[in-house]
Design an enzyme around this catalytic site. Sequence first.
Site, PDB file in Angstrom:
ATOM      1  CD  GLU A 200      -3.020  -0.644   2.380  1.00  0.00           C
ATOM      2  OE1 GLU A 200      -2.712   0.132   3.303  1.00  0.00           O
ATOM      3  OE2 GLU A 200      -4.036  -1.352   2.385  1.00  0.00           O
ATOM      4  NE  ARG A 297     -12.626  -7.772  15.632  1.00  0.00           N
ATOM      5  CZ  ARG A 297     -12.007  -6.681  16.068  1.00  0.00           C
ATOM      6  NH1 ARG A 297     -12.534  -5.985  17.050  1.00  0.00           N
ATOM      7  NH2 ARG A 297     -10.896  -6.265  15.515  1.00  0.00           N
TER       8      ARG A 297
END
Length: 665
Positions: A200, A297
Amino acid sequence: MFQKILIANRGEIAARVIATARRMGIATVAVHSDADAQALHVTLADEAVRIGPAPVAESYLNGQAIIAAALRTGAEAIHPGYGFLSENPAFVEAVEAAGLTFIGPPASAIRAMGLKDAAKRLMEAAGVPVVPGYHGPDQDPARLAREAQAIGYPVLIKARAGGGGKGMRLVEDPAAFPAALESAAREAQASFGDPACLIEKYISSPRHIEVQVFADTQGTTVHLFERDCSLQRRHQKVIEEAPAPGMTDPVRTAMTQAAIQAARSIGYRGAGTVEFIADGSGPLREDGFWFMEMNTRLQVEHPVSEAITGLDFVELQLRVAAGEPLPFAQGDLQIDGHAIEARLYAEDAERGFLPATGRLTHLAFPPATAFRRGPVRVDAGVRAGDEITPWYDPMIAKVIAHAPDRTTALTLLGQTLDATRIAGSTTNLAFLAALTRHPDVQTGKVDTGLIARDLAALTARLPLPPETSALAALAALDLLDPPTGADPWDTLTGWRGWSNAESFVTLDHRGEDHALKIEHLGQRRFRVSAGADTTALTLLASTGDLRFETDGLIRSAGVAQTADTITVFLNGQSFGFHAVLPQGETGHADSGDAISAPMPGLVAKLHTTPGATVTKGDPLVVLEAMKMEHILTAPRDGRIAEVLVAEGDQVADGTTLVRLEGEDA
Ligand code: ADP
Ligand code: ADP
Ligand code: MG
């Protein structure tokens, strides 16, 4: 709604889920390892089931044992908390195959976001801005190096299966790329069983800003605003807040819409977080943020969003999992004030944040209401008297302050950390408190490099105030407690009414001896001298904290005492002392014969056996801690009497590993 749920986790998150279930009239089942048989979450739940020995692979990651526990107790649904099995799609499928409900997203959504490269490809297709980079399948090092060149340095190498900041390498110079790639892939293989990496663009002055989303089964997906988690150490969050400093309406709209788009594109359900990296080199921009990953989550830092929305996210998770619609629409939500959370850990900030262990002989937070909306919330995973073991995450608690504005919330957080008193283990309290007072944190100029840049100042050791050792000396001599009863003879005997009696005590503070002379001046007045330095101190009557006067200044302090340690709490800091026995009275006749662990760790290798003859300096045990090996050697020539551990054992700080036979044996 469910009648009974099982919580497949431990520590603060298990306690936090149980609190909401209880409020909703839902019965709870805890699961625990052998190490956790007496743990807080076990005592809070209505029922508890042992699922295996201490290692997580055999307990909290043992999906079959957890499902069996749910079936045996008649729990209808499983809440996974965070970590452990919370993002494991195979576990979700096994839960559903057993006829139970997983309180979380569908397995397919977890899978879609499970690998960072695939997730980024999906997001790109869904029109979500992603960090520029290479996230294709080709892992040929030469190809990856070419891609890095094309992206432009600096670049970040990331394990596609990574998490918790592991398997990441910042590379600033092409020459360093091959070695960095090799080591990232090796760490990724070791930690996640998958060496594949993506490359990245490294965003300079990066800010971590994430959006909380919620989706129900009726097709509604909303966002609950953003959190800023830029205060990080080694890519791990330390302090989180909501809303993000400097956020504007247009950027918030762009970011939250991208997050909703991300969730919708994978058929999301329940609570989730879409993490973005933002360019923090100037004001936030609509075209200045990029998708990093989605955590499928409930997040550790969810309480700051609960604070500013007034919602209970666990309740929402339970309602959505039970098939109910979200009880509000996007337009009903608004931001109320500002909330900041600090993660309190048993770790030694001064020694490179080495995880610490130990029994929390004293643990007291200032008055706070857990799990409720109030100015300060404390979500703790342990109680006073509990032990922090090397088996699990050494988190003690999350401390969350909520106020109408950011400055007040930050001040409140700092004051709460100052007033928190812990003895028995080293903690990051002082580091967290220092962080709340950092000038750039105060003005909201946060980026992920802030902590590393100022680490020395943030972890600087504080000088020992002389009144601290004076109070410790009085505690060691049992002179702090006021005389009991009104009998004047008590006063005389307990307080040595005669003039200028003297006592002597030697205290160890961080390995340094302090020899102190205490002169009793009567009326609870004392003069304590360390060499030429003298502190005149008067103890005052008080109901709660210890009150004392020095040089016309009246202050409060706390003292916690165990058989061999005295901890003095003063000015928001804690100072630990050990009473040093006079020469010739050392406690252990065999000291020098025991080789003990200098820090918590894993026994990686044993180089000796009982009965072996050793020479001073021989390696006996290799202890692995913080991914580094420490070789423990024989302190003298002799014969090995006992080997008390086996290879693969996790040991606590101070555990005796090997014992030499006595000199004369
Ligand atoms: P994030 O919120 O970005 O996931 P965290 O620092 O909260 O970052 O967590 C890093 C990883 O470690 C996550 O996978 C999280 O689920 C896991 N984790 C964090 N704390 C605990 C804990 N106390 N017990 C188990 N797993 C944990
Ligand atoms: P993890 O799964 O370990 O949480 P993330 O992809 O969420 O991995 O990255 C963790 C942290 O690393 C981020 O919070 C951020 O501080 C930093 N980071 C990640 N990607 C970049 C990037 N492209 N540029 C700068 N910093 C980054
Ligand atoms: Mg992350």
